[in-house]
Design a protein around this motif. Structure first.
Motif, PDB file in Angstrom:
ATOM      1  N   LEU A  13      28.738 -18.707  70.756  1.00 33.11           N
ATOM      2  CA  LEU A  13      28.963 -18.270  72.299  1.00 33.11           C
ATOM      3  C   LEU A  13      28.804 -19.352  73.070  1.00 33.11           C
ATOM      4  CD1 LEU A  13      27.233 -14.955  71.958  1.00 33.11           C
ATOM      5  CD2 LEU A  13      29.790 -15.120  72.430  1.00 33.11           C
ATOM      6  N   THR A  14      29.544 -19.656  74.317  1.00 35.16           N
ATOM      7  CA  THR A  14      29.338 -20.509  75.304  1.00 35.16           C
ATOM      8  C   THR A  14      29.483 -20.281  76.555  1.00 35.16           C
ATOM      9  OG1 THR A  14      29.422 -22.839  75.561  1.00 35.16           O
ATOM     10  CG2 THR A  14      31.496 -21.570  75.154  1.00 35.16           C
ATOM     11  N   PHE A  15      28.714 -20.725  77.470  1.00 35.47           N
ATOM     12  CA  PHE A  15      29.120 -20.554  79.063  1.00 35.47           C
ATOM     13  C   PHE A  15      30.102 -21.631  79.609  1.00 35.47           C
ATOM     14  CE2 PHE A  15      27.859 -20.321  83.613  1.00 35.47           C
ATOM     15  CZ  PHE A  15      28.323 -19.112  83.550  1.00 35.47           C
ATOM     16  N   ASP A  16      31.100 -21.245  79.924  1.00 29.78           N
ATOM     17  CA  ASP A  16      32.206 -22.153  80.570  1.00 29.78           C
ATOM     18  C   ASP A  16      32.772 -21.534  81.764  1.00 29.78           C
ATOM     19  OD1 ASP A  16      33.511 -24.938  80.492  1.00 29.78           O
ATOM     20  OD2 ASP A  16      34.937 -23.716  79.786  1.00 29.78           O
ATOM     21  N   GLU A  17      32.948 -22.136  82.840  1.00 33.05           N
ATOM     22  CA  GLU A  17      33.978 -21.983  83.903  1.00 33.05           C
ATOM     23  C   GLU A  17      33.596 -20.535  84.435  1.00 33.05           C
ATOM     24  OE1 GLU A  17      37.814 -22.165  81.914  1.00 33.05           O
ATOM     25  OE2 GLU A  17      38.082 -24.075  82.887  1.00 33.05           O
ATOM     26  N   GLY A  18      32.299 -20.359  84.412  1.00 33.41           N
ATOM     27  CA  GLY A  18      31.394 -19.098  84.572  1.00 33.41           C
ATOM     28  C   GLY A  18      31.995 -17.935  84.020  1.00 33.41           C
ATOM     29  N   GLN A  19      32.209 -17.997  82.815  1.00 33.68           N
ATOM     30  CA  GLN A  19      32.405 -16.845  81.631  1.00 33.68           C
ATOM     31  C   GLN A  19      31.730 -17.216  80.438  1.00 33.68           C
ATOM     32  OE1 GLN A  19      36.939 -15.306  82.057  1.00 33.68           O
ATOM     33  NE2 GLN A  19      36.844 -17.463  82.386  1.00 33.68           N
ATOM     34  N   LEU A  20      31.394 -16.160  79.915  1.00 31.04           N
ATOM     35  CA  LEU A  20      30.785 -16.016  78.494  1.00 31.04           C
ATOM     36  C   LEU A  20      31.969 -16.216  77.547  1.00 31.04           C
ATOM     37  CD1 LEU A  20      28.171 -16.178  77.097  1.00 31.04           C
ATOM     38  CD2 LEU A  20      28.241 -13.531  76.967  1.00 31.04           C
ATOM     39  N   PRO A 117      37.366 -15.924  76.624  1.00 36.52           N
ATOM     40  CA  PRO A 117      36.454 -15.358  77.482  1.00 36.52           C
ATOM     41  C   PRO A 117      36.171 -13.879  76.547  1.00 36.52           C
ATOM     42  CG  PRO A 117      38.037 -16.062  78.813  1.00 36.52           C
ATOM     43  CD  PRO A 117      38.490 -16.367  77.241  1.00 36.52           C
ATOM     44  N   VAL A 118      34.839 -13.217  76.750  1.00 35.91           N
ATOM     45  CA  VAL A 118      34.439 -12.360  75.852  1.00 35.91           C
ATOM     46  C   VAL A 118      35.367 -11.059  76.550  1.00 35.91           C
ATOM     47  CG1 VAL A 118      32.456 -13.028  75.055  1.00 35.91           C
ATOM     48  CG2 VAL A 118      32.529 -11.628  77.277  1.00 35.91           C
ATOM     49  N   SER A 119      35.725 -11.078  77.692  1.00 37.83           N
ATOM     50  CA  SER A 119      36.562 -10.095  78.410  1.00 37.83           C
ATOM     51  C   SER A 119      37.981 -10.278  78.005  1.00 37.83           C
ATOM     52  CB  SER A 119      36.360 -10.142  79.831  1.00 37.83           C
ATOM     53  OG  SER A 119      36.838 -11.500  80.346  1.00 37.83           O
ATOM     54  N   GLU A 120      38.445 -11.211  77.235  1.00 36.99           N
ATOM     55  CA  GLU A 120      39.637 -11.293  77.017  1.00 36.99           C
ATOM     56  C   GLU A 120      39.992 -11.341  75.443  1.00 36.99           C
ATOM     57  OE1 GLU A 120      41.353 -14.296  79.369  1.00 36.99           O
ATOM     58  OE2 GLU A 120      40.581 -13.524  81.209  1.00 36.99           O
ATOM     59  N   VAL A 165      24.908 -16.852  84.506  1.00 38.31           N
ATOM     60  CA  VAL A 165      24.871 -16.616  83.406  1.00 38.31           C
ATOM     61  C   VAL A 165      24.498 -15.356  83.090  1.00 38.31           C
ATOM     62  CG1 VAL A 165      23.444 -17.393  81.283  1.00 38.31           C
ATOM     63  CG2 VAL A 165      24.527 -18.933  82.524  1.00 38.31           C
ATOM     64  N   TYR A 166      23.461 -14.968  83.726  1.00 42.31           N
ATOM     65  CA  TYR A 166      23.029 -13.490  83.732  1.00 42.31           C
ATOM     66  C   TYR A 166      23.974 -12.600  83.972  1.00 42.31           C
ATOM     67  CZ  TYR A 166      17.721 -14.008  83.521  1.00 42.31           C
ATOM     68  OH  TYR A 166      16.491 -14.225  82.761  1.00 42.31           O
ATOM     69  N   ASN A 171      27.312  -8.452  82.364  1.00 39.28           N
ATOM     70  CA  ASN A 171      28.829  -7.938  82.613  1.00 39.28           C
ATOM     71  C   ASN A 171      28.669  -7.186  83.785  1.00 39.28           C
ATOM     72  OD1 ASN A 171      31.269  -7.697  82.300  1.00 39.28           O
ATOM     73  ND2 ASN A 171      31.435  -5.673  81.143  1.00 39.28           N
ATOM     74  N   LYS A 172      27.775  -7.731  84.868  1.00 41.33           N
ATOM     75  CA  LYS A 172      27.709  -6.969  86.072  1.00 41.33           C
ATOM     76  C   LYS A 172      27.520  -7.995  87.340  1.00 41.33           C
ATOM     77  CE  LYS A 172      23.232  -5.049  85.797  1.00 41.33           C
ATOM     78  NZ  LYS A 172      22.404  -4.049  85.821  1.00 41.33           N
ATOM     79  N   LYS A 173      27.728  -7.534  88.412  1.00 44.34           N
ATOM     80  CA  LYS A 173      27.197  -8.622  89.706  1.00 44.34           C
ATOM     81  C   LYS A 173      25.943  -8.192  89.998  1.00 44.34           C
ATOM     82  CE  LYS A 173      30.719 -11.225  90.776  1.00 44.34           C
ATOM     83  NZ  LYS A 173      30.770 -12.683  90.704  1.00 44.34           N
TER      84      LYS A 173
END
Length: 221
Positions: A13-20, A117-120, A165-166, A171-173
């Protein structure tokens, strides 16, 4: 010769472009040829677990010297079309700027590697979606008392990046004011006398993670 039915699967896993994001491999062999899956392969007879993880990671992704934490074992009867094959899943958190130019272009086992992205996440081979879901749930449960956010960020980061990152893991604002208040009360963030560079907007102050204070707070060696 001994026959092995034991595999290693790697959740990276990584964090990139505001996404996990998670690293997936497009399979180039049966079963599930042409499907996306986690990077992984069979363990050789007599091969030690740590050696197998390092070898498979290098062969499948081109990455080396990446610390991977053992996640869980999966041994469902129907998880593999050829019968019960045990897999031990491992998870790693990496910084994109450290690995983006080191990812392999392909092997005999796979056509390509790609960050999703983990959402896709597309439909995956075997039970690899279950493995990813387990890793994401672990991150959610432990994010407030683990080093997870700081393993995904550069050494110097802004509070906005930390909040992103949080939000990606949970997965929430999150409310900006409340988040910063809680973060500033943690006691293991070091405010630096430095600001962002090369940005077109107002540069934000940089922070660093104080690992020694974190270990002392949570009683870790």
């Amino acid at each position: 010769m001994l026959q092995t039915h034991f595999t290693i699967d790697c959740v990276i896993l990584t964090f990139d472009e505001g996404q996990l994001k998670v690293l997936l491999a497009e399979r180039n062999e049966y079963p599930y040829k042409d499907w996306w899956a986690l990077p992984g392969y069979f363990v050789n007879p007599y091969e030690e677990m740590e050696d197998a993880v390092a070898r498979i990671l290098l062969e499948m992704t081109g990455l080396k010297d990446i610390y991977m934490d053992q996640l869980a074992a999966f041994a469902g009867v129907k998880r593999h079309p050829e019968g019960r094959i045990l897999t031990v899943a491992y998870m790693a958190l990496v910084q994109m700027n450290e690995v983006k130019n080191k990812i392999a272009s392909g092997t005999d086992y796979m056509r390509q590697l790609k960050w999703f992205p983990v959402s896709e996440i597309p439909d995956l081979a075997f039970d690899h979606r279950d493995i990813i879901d387990l890793s994401l749930n672990r991150l959610k449960r432990t994010i407030t008392y683990s080093t997870t956010p700081y393993e995904l960020l550069p050494v110097k980061f802004t509070l906005t990046q930390l909040q992103q990152v949080y939000e990606a893991v949970l997965n929430k604002k999150l409310d900006k004011r409340n988040f910063r208040k809680k973060i500033n009360n943690l006691g293991y963030l070091k405010e630096l006398n430095e600001y962002q560079k090369g940005v077109s907007y107002r540069a934000a102050k940089l922070y660093a993670f104080d690992k020694k204070k974190f270990q002392k707070l949570f009683g870790q060696a």
